[in-house]
Write a protein that holds these residues in place. Structure first.
Motif, mmCIF file in Angstrom:
data_model
loop_
_atom_site.group_PDB
_atom_site.id
_atom_site.type_symbol
_atom_site.label_atom_id
_atom_site.label_comp_id
_atom_site.label_asym_id
_atom_site.label_seq_id
_atom_site.Cartn_x
_atom_site.Cartn_y
_atom_site.Cartn_z
ATOM 1 N N ASP A 14 -136.779 -46.888 18.395
ATOM 2 C CA ASP A 14 -136.800 -48.276 18.866
ATOM 3 C C ASP A 14 -135.783 -49.123 18.105
ATOM 4 O O ASP A 14 -135.674 -50.311 18.341
ATOM 5 C CB ASP A 14 -138.196 -48.880 18.696
ATOM 6 N N GLU A 15 -135.049 -48.514 17.201
ATOM 7 C CA GLU A 15 -134.089 -49.244 16.372
ATOM 8 C C GLU A 15 -132.666 -49.114 16.893
ATOM 9 O O GLU A 15 -131.888 -48.293 16.427
ATOM 10 C CB GLU A 15 -134.167 -48.757 14.918
ATOM 11 N N CYS A 34 -137.547 -60.012 19.165
ATOM 12 C CA CYS A 34 -137.442 -58.586 18.817
ATOM 13 C C CYS A 34 -136.225 -58.358 17.923
ATOM 14 O O CYS A 34 -135.475 -57.395 18.097
ATOM 15 C CB CYS A 34 -137.327 -57.746 20.086
ATOM 16 N N THR A 51 -138.873 -60.442 13.491
ATOM 17 C CA THR A 51 -138.649 -59.012 13.288
ATOM 18 C C THR A 51 -139.963 -58.269 13.538
ATOM 19 O O THR A 51 -141.002 -58.892 13.788
ATOM 20 C CB THR A 51 -138.163 -58.731 11.854
ATOM 21 N N LYS A 52 -139.921 -56.964 13.411
ATOM 22 C CA LYS A 52 -141.139 -56.160 13.556
ATOM 23 C C LYS A 52 -142.207 -56.635 12.568
ATOM 24 O O LYS A 52 -143.377 -56.741 12.913
ATOM 25 C CB LYS A 52 -140.799 -54.688 13.330
ATOM 26 N N GLU A 53 -141.779 -56.957 11.351
ATOM 27 C CA GLU A 53 -142.721 -57.420 10.328
ATOM 28 C C GLU A 53 -143.293 -58.802 10.664
ATOM 29 O O GLU A 53 -144.423 -59.112 10.314
ATOM 30 C CB GLU A 53 -142.045 -57.455 8.949
ATOM 31 N N ASP A 55 -143.803 -59.843 13.712
ATOM 32 C CA ASP A 55 -144.606 -59.602 14.909
ATOM 33 C C ASP A 55 -144.453 -60.711 15.949
ATOM 34 O O ASP A 55 -145.256 -61.640 16.023
ATOM 35 C CB ASP A 55 -146.089 -59.415 14.553
ATOM 36 N N PRO A 72 -138.635 -53.230 22.001
ATOM 37 C CA PRO A 72 -138.765 -51.798 21.760
ATOM 38 C C PRO A 72 -139.195 -51.139 23.073
ATOM 39 O O PRO A 72 -140.024 -51.685 23.800
ATOM 40 C CB PRO A 72 -139.859 -51.700 20.693
#
Length: 165
Positions: A14-15, A34, A51-53, A55, A72
């Motif tokens: 997903d990166e 995202c 970011t992912k962190e 959320d 993602p």
């Protein structure tokens, strides 16, 4: 599942990140729900990033203004991001050209204003700076009148399709 997808370095993670030319053509944007981590982000898409962190799906993540989303592609978060975009109603998403699945049938076709079936496969950027393309094409999907106008007036090659304007 298409087994070729399992061996494609672009798809297996997903990166991977949106190429700058897409943002330059369709922007500016206010929110990127995202976003890549700041230490690997090739460029800033929007002033407000999650970011992912962070959320970008949490209730505390308030999307504002015009959103650009390259979510993602893992099934569960992909659907949730598209549902939140539909609820927000003002943005553009870069998605897989896979209109036969339930996400497209139940969410995107029901809520989006328009889309462009992109003519060429997108070369995405990886965290290490390399690039690659998946085994399938991409679509840009717009929600809201402003984002529909951006797609319609863009110079991005492909087929523009009206959904719910």
């Amino acid at each position: 599942m298409d087994k070729r997808q399992q061996h494609n370095n672009v798809v297996s993670s997903d990166e991977w990140y949106t190429p700058r030319w897409i943002i330059d053509e369709l922007g500016p944007f206010d929110t990127d729900p995202c976003a890549a981590p700041a230490d690997v982000r090739p460029f800033q898409i929007a002033p407000k990033c999650f970011t992912k962190e962070d959320d970008g799906l949490s209730p505390e993540s308030q999307w504002a203004g015009v959103v650009f989303m390259n979510p993602p592609y893992s099934r569960e978060p992909l659907r949730r991001f598209c549902e939140k975009m539909a609820q927000h109603g003002n943005g553009i998403a870069l998605l897989m050209n896979r209109q036969d699945n339930l996400l497209w049938q139940e969410v995107i076709f029901q809520t989006a204003a328009s889309m462009i079936f992109m003519r060429n496969r997108v070369k995405f950027t990886k965290p290490d700076g390399s690039s690659g393309s998946p085994f399938y094409g991409s679509c840009l999907v717009a929600w809201g009148h402003e984002c529909d106008r951006r797609l319609r007036q863009s110079k991005i090659e492909g087929k523009y399709v009206v959904l719910n304007v």
